[in-house]
Design an enzyme around this catalytic site. Sequence first.
Site, PDB file in Angstrom:
ATOM      1  N   HIS A 199       0.830  -1.218   0.000  1.00 30.62           N
ATOM      2  CA  HIS A 199       0.000   0.000   0.000  1.00 30.62           C
ATOM      3  C   HIS A 199       0.860   1.262   0.000  1.00 30.62           C
ATOM      4  CE1 HIS A 199      -3.458  -2.562   1.279  1.00 30.62           C
ATOM      5  NE2 HIS A 199      -2.495  -3.206   1.904  1.00 30.62           N
ATOM      6  N   LYS A 255      17.156  20.515 -11.216  1.00 32.85           N
ATOM      7  CA  LYS A 255      16.409  19.276 -11.437  1.00 32.85           C
ATOM      8  C   LYS A 255      17.214  18.237 -12.206  1.00 32.85           C
ATOM      9  CE  LYS A 255      12.128  19.004 -11.571  1.00 32.85           C
ATOM     10  NZ  LYS A 255      11.265  18.045 -10.905  1.00 32.85           N
ATOM     11  N   GLU A 257      10.104   7.379 -16.910  1.00 33.84           N
ATOM     12  CA  GLU A 257       8.751   7.890 -17.183  1.00 33.84           C
ATOM     13  C   GLU A 257       8.282   7.481 -18.572  1.00 33.84           C
ATOM     14  OE1 GLU A 257       8.529  11.994 -14.738  1.00 33.84           O
ATOM     15  OE2 GLU A 257      10.266  11.725 -15.992  1.00 33.84           O
ATOM     16  N   SER A 274      16.031  20.240 -16.288  1.00 30.37           N
ATOM     17  CA  SER A 274      14.856  21.059 -16.557  1.00 30.37           C
ATOM     18  C   SER A 274      15.303  22.328 -17.267  1.00 30.37           C
ATOM     19  CB  SER A 274      14.178  21.412 -15.231  1.00 30.37           C
ATOM     20  OG  SER A 274      13.424  22.598 -15.374  1.00 30.37           O
TER      21      SER A 274
END
Length: 457
Positions: free
Chosen positions: A155, A282, A289, A276
């Site tokens: 979970h 970043k 992804e 980024s």
Amino acid sequence: MRLWGSRMGKDPNPAFTRLNASFSFDRRLYAEDIDASQAWARALEGAQVLTESEVDAIVVGLEEVRETLGGPAFDPLPTDEDIHTAVERLLTERIGPVAGKLHTGRSRNDQVATDFRLWVMRACDRMVDAILGLAKAVVQSAEAGVDLPMPGYTHMRPAQPITWGHWMLSAFWPLLRNKDRFARAYASASVLPLGSAALAGTAYPIDRKAIADDLGFESVSPNSIDAVSDREFAVEYLFASAMLGVNLSRLAEGLILFSGPEYGFIELDEAYTTGSSLMPHKRNPDALELTRGKSGRLVGHLTGLLMTLKGLPSAYDKDLQEDKQPVFDAHDTLLEVLPVLGGLIETLELNPERMVAAITPELLSTDLADYLVGKDVPFREAHEVTGRVVRLAEEKQVALDQLPFQELKALDDRFEDDVVKIFNLEAALERRSTLGGTAPSAVKAQLDAAREMLIRV
Ligand code: ARG
């Protein structure tokens, strides 16, 4: 050259011609179309439809066509409706009218089904290799952290200690199942439709078994109507791709989480991350992804083809031309993703300090209940008592292993001073040494089993 022009009183509508054409994508079947055409020519000789010298001319001519279509410079004509039309045109240009004998007793319906099955069989082999490449990277990383403790989650909440090796190998077995799925898709594709002609079978005494042997098919289709429209092998290929996509997506999701600053369990190599354009600090896990994102189109391809098939009456319908692009795209997508993911896993760094620091004493609450079981307390009751211990620690805002022994004793006098031993992480891991468990000894055995599977293929 149009393969069916003479029957029409006028030229086809240009927009419809573009819609109808499949050459832009089915040109990828050129090698299979040529292999199957050469086999068909030999079978026509066996059936005494073509002479030996005619077959020689066709086979040699088709080799030249293979060169042409395989080269970068090939420029199709607007009348090259599909790969079959283009091959026949090019062959005619090379060897003259004898090329027109090749299509005797054959239809593009059994031809395309044969080509596509051959292509899918070869694609399955490439998929198996690519999956094994990733599986090796997974095993290597598991080995690097075979006894490295980390929190395991259910979970998305910390649950019990596991090891990195165990977590990583949890991605190995799905890969192995995915590999087997492609092997099964191969077997489904390996049924020869050629000789079914348009739908009713060929009118010439063709030895279909000989064609199957010639092309490497395991068997021959038993019903010509079924054979020209059966695309279940393509659906199975797409299911194997979709399932692999979903498994890779889940693995990617785990690696995205664990490489983020909140977990910090692993560090991705810079070569597999991006920056980024706005925020200079970043470093983003785009490779992961995209792996996760592309699983969507893989599932889409599966459902798309199923929908195409669902309303079809028997035998060939042009809807079936829609079978190829999803399969090609699934193939290309996965062959792009798998090596990147493999490289990312090979180069990622483990961060043992962060992993171990994230294992808090409550993660051993099950072991505390098991301790009471060892004192002959029924597990249900042990769970209940341990629940109260957890609540007390929470109220006092201390870690589970920091409660004074007297407080434990007050809750249940079956606690004895040996209870402190429960909060030993190594011992907790080693208790789970049954087959498939997280104990380093069991994970080492699992690793051996995984390596064994890699050797066997
Ligand atoms: N391009 C077609 C396909 O991919 C080939 C078969 C055409 N058959 C026909 N009867 N028009 O399905």
